[in-house]
Design a protein around this motif. Structure first.
Motif, PDB file in Angstrom:
ATOM      1  N   GLY A 170       0.692  -1.394   0.124  1.00  0.00           N
ATOM      2  CA  GLY A 170       0.324  -0.099  -0.085  1.00  0.00           C
ATOM      3  C   GLY A 170       0.888   1.358   0.095  1.00  0.00           C
ATOM      4  N   SER A 171       2.454   0.856  -0.309  1.00  0.00           N
ATOM      5  CA  SER A 171       3.067   1.922  -0.395  1.00  0.00           C
ATOM      6  C   SER A 171       3.173   2.657  -1.921  1.00  0.00           C
ATOM      7  CB  SER A 171       4.549   2.380   0.200  1.00  0.00           C
ATOM      8  OG  SER A 171       5.486   0.720  -0.862  1.00  0.00           O
ATOM      9  N   PHE A 172       2.685   2.641  -2.745  1.00  0.00           N
ATOM     10  CA  PHE A 172       2.432   2.342  -3.814  1.00  0.00           C
ATOM     11  C   PHE A 172       1.267   3.789  -3.979  1.00  0.00           C
ATOM     12  CE2 PHE A 172       1.071   2.603  -8.655  1.00  0.00           C
ATOM     13  CZ  PHE A 172       2.061   2.226  -9.237  1.00  0.00           C
ATOM     14  N   SER A 173       0.107   3.617  -3.525  1.00  0.00           N
ATOM     15  CA  SER A 173      -0.767   4.842  -3.390  1.00  0.00           C
ATOM     16  C   SER A 173      -1.337   4.123  -2.143  1.00  0.00           C
ATOM     17  CB  SER A 173      -1.389   4.974  -5.277  1.00  0.00           C
ATOM     18  OG  SER A 173      -2.564   3.499  -5.261  1.00  0.00           O
ATOM     19  N   ASN A 174      -2.162   5.411  -2.188  1.00  0.00           N
ATOM     20  CA  ASN A 174      -3.420   5.379  -1.406  1.00  0.00           C
ATOM     21  C   ASN A 174      -4.573   4.654  -2.222  1.00  0.00           C
ATOM     22  OD1 ASN A 174      -2.470   6.265   0.946  1.00  0.00           O
ATOM     23  ND2 ASN A 174      -3.033   8.276   0.423  1.00  0.00           N
ATOM     24  N   ASN A 175      -4.749   4.542  -3.480  1.00  0.00           N
ATOM     25  CA  ASN A 175      -6.105   3.753  -3.935  1.00  0.00           C
ATOM     26  C   ASN A 175      -5.935   1.739  -3.240  1.00  0.00           C
ATOM     27  OD1 ASN A 175      -8.179   3.178  -5.956  1.00  0.00           O
ATOM     28  ND2 ASN A 175      -7.720   4.590  -6.830  1.00  0.00           N
ATOM     29  N   PRO A 176      -6.578   1.569  -2.901  1.00  0.00           N
ATOM     30  CA  PRO A 176      -6.637  -0.293  -3.549  1.00  0.00           C
ATOM     31  C   PRO A 176      -6.676  -0.868  -4.407  1.00  0.00           C
ATOM     32  CG  PRO A 176      -7.628   0.365  -1.233  1.00  0.00           C
ATOM     33  CD  PRO A 176      -7.516   1.568  -2.037  1.00  0.00           C
ATOM     34  N   LYS A 177      -7.368  -0.082  -5.443  1.00  0.00           N
ATOM     35  CA  LYS A 177      -7.914  -0.303  -6.431  1.00  0.00           C
ATOM     36  C   LYS A 177      -6.778  -0.258  -7.290  1.00  0.00           C
ATOM     37  CE  LYS A 177     -13.064  -0.804  -6.659  1.00  0.00           C
ATOM     38  NZ  LYS A 177     -14.076   0.174  -7.515  1.00  0.00           N
ATOM     39  N   LEU A 178      -6.133   0.886  -7.202  1.00  0.00           N
ATOM     40  CA  LEU A 178      -4.867   1.057  -8.195  1.00  0.00           C
ATOM     41  C   LEU A 178      -3.711   0.061  -7.970  1.00  0.00           C
ATOM     42  CD1 LEU A 178      -3.024   2.847 -10.762  1.00  0.00           C
ATOM     43  CD2 LEU A 178      -2.616   4.003  -8.450  1.00  0.00           C
ATOM     44  N   ASN A 179      -3.108  -0.121  -6.956  1.00  0.00           N
ATOM     45  CA  ASN A 179      -2.806  -1.419  -6.455  1.00  0.00           C
ATOM     46  C   ASN A 179      -2.759  -2.213  -6.951  1.00  0.00           C
ATOM     47  OD1 ASN A 179      -1.381   1.038  -4.256  1.00  0.00           O
ATOM     48  ND2 ASN A 179      -2.411   0.439  -3.080  1.00  0.00           N
ATOM     49  N   SER A 180      -3.905  -2.433  -6.987  1.00  0.00           N
ATOM     50  CA  SER A 180      -4.599  -4.341  -7.314  1.00  0.00           C
ATOM     51  C   SER A 180      -3.919  -4.121  -8.180  1.00  0.00           C
ATOM     52  CB  SER A 180      -5.341  -4.541  -6.850  1.00  0.00           C
ATOM     53  OG  SER A 180      -5.710  -5.798  -6.659  1.00  0.00           O
TER      54      SER A 180
END
Length: 463
Positions: A170-180
């Motif tokens: 989750g350090s890539f962004s605060n958006n779980p869908k984007l991370n996934s």
């Protein structure tokens, strides 16, 4: 309270020559050549322990690795040098005098901010380099270029893995869908089941430094180690085999543990994670099918050169980095179990490593201590966060040895650790790696037998 010395006759007070009273939490000055001492559980009689005794902790019963027995003249002379040398003894297993919140408060607030555009720029950069390297290799197509390509492309596959790893934290962004989405694309492209690995890696972070509960390159308890056959032992502790362990780990985990990163019913996962694991396994299968199709299109040899060998190079990078962030320091580091373990103490046994030119390429993953304690910090803030936290960490932070352009020095560190760090005691809440001399002798004999010509060949050569 005055310091005490533990002898075979029991506890007795040290001479009253300290400049101030000592408590059990204080450390006595110690000759740095002696490193730190450990209790001997194997024969039941601890050797001369002359650090302060904490009444709340039964050190001789909970520290498993053996003390080095001192000679009488060394003990007496060493004690004088200890008292007059001015250097205090540091025990890495002692509870730190700070809290996790103290480290967190020392890190600037902007270091916690995740910028999805900046994160995506690294993805675009790495993907462009991957395709560029493949195009150059195909264009020149000669055996001078291919080995360089394999190393460079394997390193870039590793860089893609680190970005997918950030998505998992989750350090890539605060958006779980984007991370996934990004995580699946990056990890599936290098045959990693995104959710399956993400969940097990979370377990690793939550239990770092714990003998039984840690997930990645954790120590083998002695009973488990003794139960392995000699071939398994040699493969586990002889290069290059440990550097090829990751695909095997994905399918079957480590010795003594069961489960698979592809099986939603595995013990690695809980019920509400099964759907995510199935999704990742489907994505992994689709990538494997794509590779099979490409092998028919361009030929298996060309696919092996373009993808297969770089994939093995990536696996070696992953195993090397993961192992060296938890092993191989010049001073033995503790592993914990039971009530001695805590998230903070376990995290403080991790190590930073310098990889020279590779630092920027693999997104500063070598800045590992702060990452382990606070995995939500984006990789592009790790160096600054580490510098800010260092005054709080003090001696619990071990400055990494500076690397040349390429981290060749780490190969010697890896070799040394593989020769010494074999197992830990089955008992004790604070344990250290111990060495199996028989394994090292078996490895030497196996290698000697492998490279010794048959008897009739030696006779003919002598004639």
């Amino acid at each position: 309270m005055a310091g005490w010395v533990l002898s075979e006759c029991g506890l007795r007070p040290l001479p009253r020559i300290y400049p101030k009273p000592r408590t059990g939490r204080d450390q006595l000055p110690l000759n740095p050549k002696l490193r730190f001492l450990r209790a001997d559980r194997r024969n039941g009689s601890p050797s001369c322990l002359f650090s302060g005794i904490d009444k709340d902790r039964d050190w001789p019963l909970k520290v498993s690795a053996p003390f080095r027995v001192l000679q009488v003249d060394e003990e007496i002379g060493g004690r004088d040098r200890i008292l007059n040398g001015g250097e205090e003894f540091f025990d890495p297993a002692s509870p730190p005098p700070f809290k996790l919140s103290d480290i967190k408060n020392a890190i600037p607030k902007h270091c916690w901010v995740k910028d999805p555009w900046k994160s995506m720029s690294y993805v675009v950069r790495d993907v462009a380099v991957v395709f560029g390297l493949a195009a150059v290799a195909v264009y020149f197509n000669n055996w001078v270029v291919w080995p360089l390509y394999w190393f460079a492309q394997g390193t870039m596959f590793w860089a893609l893995f680190v970005l997918g790893h950030d998505c998992g934290h989750g350090s890539f962004s605060n958006n779980p869908k984007l991370n996934s989405v990004v995580g699946h694309l990056l990890h599936s492209s290098i045959l990693v089941p995104y959710h399956g690995w993400r969940i097990s890696h979370r377990t690793h972070h939550q239990n770092h430094g714990h003998v039984e509960n840690d997930e990645s390159w954790h120590p083998l308890p002695e009973k488990t180690y003794r139960g392995l056959d000699i071939v398994t032992k040699i493969l586990r502790f002889t290069l290059p085999f440990p550097l090829l362990a990751y695909p095997i780990y994905l399918w079957g985990r480590s010795p003594g543990k069961k489960g698979s990163h592809f099986d939603p019913s595995s013990a690695l996962f809980v019920k509400n994670e099964k759907e995510a694991v199935i999704t990742s396994t489907i994505c992994w299968t689709a990538m494997a099918a794509l590779l099979v199709g490409l092998s028919f299109l361009m030929g298996p040899v060309q696919l092996l050169k373009l993808y297969g060998v770089p994939y093995l190079s990536f696996v070696m990078w992953l195993d090397l980095v993961t192992y060296l962030h938890h092993h191989g320091h010049e001073d033995s580091l503790p592993w914990y179990r039971g009530k001695e373990w805590s998230y903070l103490r376990g995290g403080l046994t991790t190590l930073d490593r310098d990889y020279g030119w590779i630092n920027n390429i693999h997104h500063d993953i070598g800045t590992h201590v702060i990452h382990h304690l606070f995995p939500q910090i984006p990789h592009y803030h790790l160096i600054e966060a580490t510098k800010a936290a260092n005054p709080v960490l003090g001696k619990y932070y071990r400055e990494p040895k500076k690397s040349g352009p390429l981290p060749i020095h780490l190969l010697q560190v890896l070799l040394s650790s593989m020769r010494k760090d074999h197992y830990v005691s089955d008992t004790g809440d604070i344990v250290y790696y111990q060495t199996d001399p028989q394994l090292n002798s078996n490895k030497k004999s196996k290698l000697a037998h492998k490279f010794t010509p048959p008897l009739h060949s030696r006779i003919l050569n002598s004639e």
